[in-house]
Design an enzyme around this catalytic site. Structure first.
Site, PDB file in Angstrom:
ATOM      1  N   ARG A  27      -8.905  24.852  48.656  1.00 32.83           N
ATOM      2  CA  ARG A  27      -8.951  24.329  46.985  1.00 32.83           C
ATOM      3  C   ARG A  27      -9.151  23.004  46.993  1.00 32.83           C
ATOM      4  NH1 ARG A  27      -5.685  27.493  43.635  1.00 32.83           N
ATOM      5  NH2 ARG A  27      -5.620  29.900  43.673  1.00 32.83           N
ATOM      6  N   ARG A  31      -6.752  20.620  40.368  1.00 37.61           N
ATOM      7  CA  ARG A  31      -6.015  19.918  40.236  1.00 37.61           C
ATOM      8  C   ARG A  31      -5.710  18.098  40.664  1.00 37.61           C
ATOM      9  NH1 ARG A  31      -2.051  25.143  37.778  1.00 37.61           N
ATOM     10  NH2 ARG A  31      -2.637  25.140  40.153  1.00 37.61           N
ATOM     11  N   ARG A  40     -12.729  20.100  34.033  1.00 40.50           N
ATOM     12  CA  ARG A  40     -12.175  21.997  32.824  1.00 40.50           C
ATOM     13  C   ARG A  40     -11.278  21.691  31.299  1.00 40.50           C
ATOM     14  NH1 ARG A  40      -7.072  23.709  31.906  1.00 40.50           N
ATOM     15  NH2 ARG A  40      -6.569  25.373  33.105  1.00 40.50           N
ATOM     16  N   ASP A  77     -12.895  32.310  41.246  1.00 42.20           N
ATOM     17  CA  ASP A  77     -11.893  32.136  41.631  1.00 42.20           C
ATOM     18  C   ASP A  77     -11.768  33.625  41.973  1.00 42.20           C
ATOM     19  OD1 ASP A  77      -8.937  31.763  41.225  1.00 42.20           O
ATOM     20  OD2 ASP A  77      -8.931  33.617  40.499  1.00 42.20           O
ATOM     21  N   TYR A 154      -2.017  41.427  41.632  1.00 46.50           N
ATOM     22  CA  TYR A 154      -3.098  41.063  40.787  1.00 46.50           C
ATOM     23  C   TYR A 154      -3.066  41.871  40.531  1.00 46.50           C
ATOM     24  CZ  TYR A 154      -2.191  35.645  42.852  1.00 46.50           C
ATOM     25  OH  TYR A 154      -1.899  34.996  43.462  1.00 46.50           O
TER      26      TYR A 154
END
Ligand code: 1CP
Length: 355
Positions: A27, A31, A40, A77, A154
Site C-alpha cells: 500500500r 492515503r 484522488r 485494487d 468480499y
C-alpha cells in the site's frame, strides 16, 4: 524494452546476491501521502482513479519520487475482479469497499461470468503499460491480485467483514457452492495476472489477506489449493526473465512449509512470524518478504531504525530477503517516518551482503 537500472528486488526474489536488501511497502501509494489525496480528489473517486491510466500511473510513481524504493506496485485494487463479474463495486467516503450485488447462493455463484482481462479489465492493463513506459527501467513493476478466498469473502459479505460470518457459514453449509465460487475466481485471477504479465508486470503478488481467518484444514482446502491452481497456470518467463510470484497470506505463519511447496519464488510474512525461524523452516525453497509491524511507523525514527536492525539481524547474512511491512501502511503514518524506514533498510543492510 529498456534495461532495468535497479533490479535488486528481482534478484533477491531469486535469491541472487544484492548490494543491500531491497525494500518496498504494501500500500505504498495511498492515503498517508498528501499528493495521493490530491490526485484522488482530481480523479473524482477511487474507482475513477483506478480507471484513469494517467492518474493511476501518477500515484504509482508518487512514493518512488519521495523515497528510494526498489519496486513499484501497480495502483489498482484486488476488488476489480468481482467488479468485472458484475457485482458493482463502490466506495462511500470514509468507508471501506461495498458491492451493490451480493453473491451468497449456489444459483448466484453459478450465474457469475469469468471476466476477459483485456476486454473487461482493459483499464488495468492500460495502467500497467503506461506505468512500465513511465518507469523507463527505474525499478521493476509488481502486478497483483487477491486470492480466491479473500475475494470470495468480499463477494459473499458484500464488503469488508470482521468475523467473515456469511462467507464461513457458506463454506460449511454448502462447500460445493464455495468450491464453485473459488474455482471461478482462480480461473479469473490466473488470466488476470497473466494479462498483467503480458502488459509488463515483472513480478506478481497474490494477496491472501484473510486466509489467516481459516482453520488449518479449511486454509488448505479453500485457500491454498486455489492459489496452487493459479500458480500452476501463471506465465513464469517473460521478456527473457523469470517472473517471480510472491504469496502473502496474512496470519499464515503456521503454514509456511505448505505455502513454500506451491512452487512460488517468495512468501510474504506478517509481523507475527520470526523471520529467522521462518528462514530455517523454508530452507532454500523460497525467498522471504517482510515483516515489520506497520504500527512501528507511528513511533519515532530512532525506534523505527532499531526495529529495522532487529529484523535484518534475524534474517541474517545473504540474499533472499525483501524488506517490507507485515501488512499495508496505514493512512495515519507520517510520510517522513516511511522515509526513515526505507533509508534504514538500505543503510543497515549492506553488512549482511558482503560475501
Ligand atoms: O480512500 C481511498 O483512496 C481508497 C483506499 C484504497 C487504496 C489506496 C483502497 C480501497 N485500495 C487502495 C489501493 C490498493 N489496494 C493497492 C495499491 C497499490 C499499493 O500497494 O500501493 C493494493 C495492492 C490494494 C490491495 C487490496 N485491496 C487488498 C490486499 C492488501 C491488504 O491490505 O490486505 C485488500 C484487502 C483490498 C480491499 C480494499 N480496497 C480498499 C480498501 C480500503 C480495502 C481494504 C478493506 C478492508 O480492510 O476490508
Amino acid at each position: 524494452m529498456t534495461a532495468l537500472k535497479n533490479d535488486r528486488f528481482l534478484r533477491a526474489l531469486l535469491k541472487q546476491p544484492v548490494d543491500v536488501t531491497p525494500v518496498w511497502m504494501m500500500r505504498q501509494a495511498g492515503r498517508y501521502l498528501p499528493e495521493y489525496r490530491a490526485s484522488r480528489a482530481r480523479a473524482g473517486g477511487f474507482m475513477d482513479l483506478c480507471m484513469n491510466a494517467e492518474i493511476a500511473c501518477e500515484v504509482t510513481l508518487q512514493p518512488l519520487d519521495r523515497y528510494p524504493l526498489d519496486a513499484a506496485i501497480l495502483f489498482s485494487d484486488i476488488l476489480t475482479i468481482p467488479d468485472a463479474m458484475g457485482l458493482g463495486l463502490y466506495f462511500e467516503t470514509g468507508e471501506g469497499p461495498r458491492f451493490r450485488k451480493v453473491v451468497d447462493t449456489a444459483e448466484a455463484i453459478e450465474a457469475l461470468p469469468i471476466p476477459d482481462p483485456e476486454k473487461d479489465l482493459g483499464y488495468v492493463m492500460n495502467a500497467v503499460r503506461t506505468i512500465r513506459k513511465e518507469l523507463n527501467g527505474r525499478v521493476p513493476l509488481i502486478g497483483f491480485a487477491g486470492s480466491p478466498w479473500t475475494l470470495a469473502t468480499y463477494m459473499v459479505e458484500g464488503g469488508s467483514s470482521k468475523d467473515f460470518r456469511k462467507s464461513k457459514a457458506l463454506l460449511y453449509d454448502d462447500p460445493k457452492a464455495m468450491h464453485m465460487l473459488l474455482d471461478k475466481l482462480a480461473q479469473s485471477v490466473t488470466s488476470y495476472l497473466n494479462a498483467q504479465i503480458l502488459a509488463g508486470a515483472q513480478a506478481v503478488q497474490i494477496f491472501d489477506s484473510w486466509g489467516g481467518s481459516l482453520s488449518s484444514a479449511a486454509y488448505q482446502e479453500f485457500s491454498l489449493a486455489y492459489m496452487q491452481k493459479i500458480v500452476n497456470g501463471l506465465i513464469r518467463e517473460h521478456e527473457g526473465r523469470r517472473v517471480p510470484v510472491i504469496l502473502f497470506t496474512k496470519g499464515g505463519g503456521l503454514w509456511l512449509e505448505s505455502m513454500a511447496a506451491t512452487g512460488v519464488e517468495a512468501l510474504g510474512l506478517d509481523w507475527t512470524c520470526d523471520l529467522g525461524v521462518a528462514r530455517q523452516r523454508v530452507g532454500d525453497k523460497v525467498a522471504l518478504q517482510g515483516n515489520m509491524d506497520p504500527t512501528v511507523l507511528y513511533a519515532n525514527p530512532a525506534a523505527i531504525e532499531k526495529e529495522v536492525g532487529r529484523i535484518l539481524e534475524s534474517y541474517g547474512n545473504g540474499p533472499g530477503h525483501i524488506f517490507n511491512l507485515g501488512h499495508g501502511i496505514t493512512p495515519e503514518v507520517k510520510p517522513e517516518n516511511a522515509g526513515a524506514f526505507i533509508n534504514a533498510v538500505h543503510d543497515l543492510s549492506a553488512k549482511y551482503h558482503q560475501d
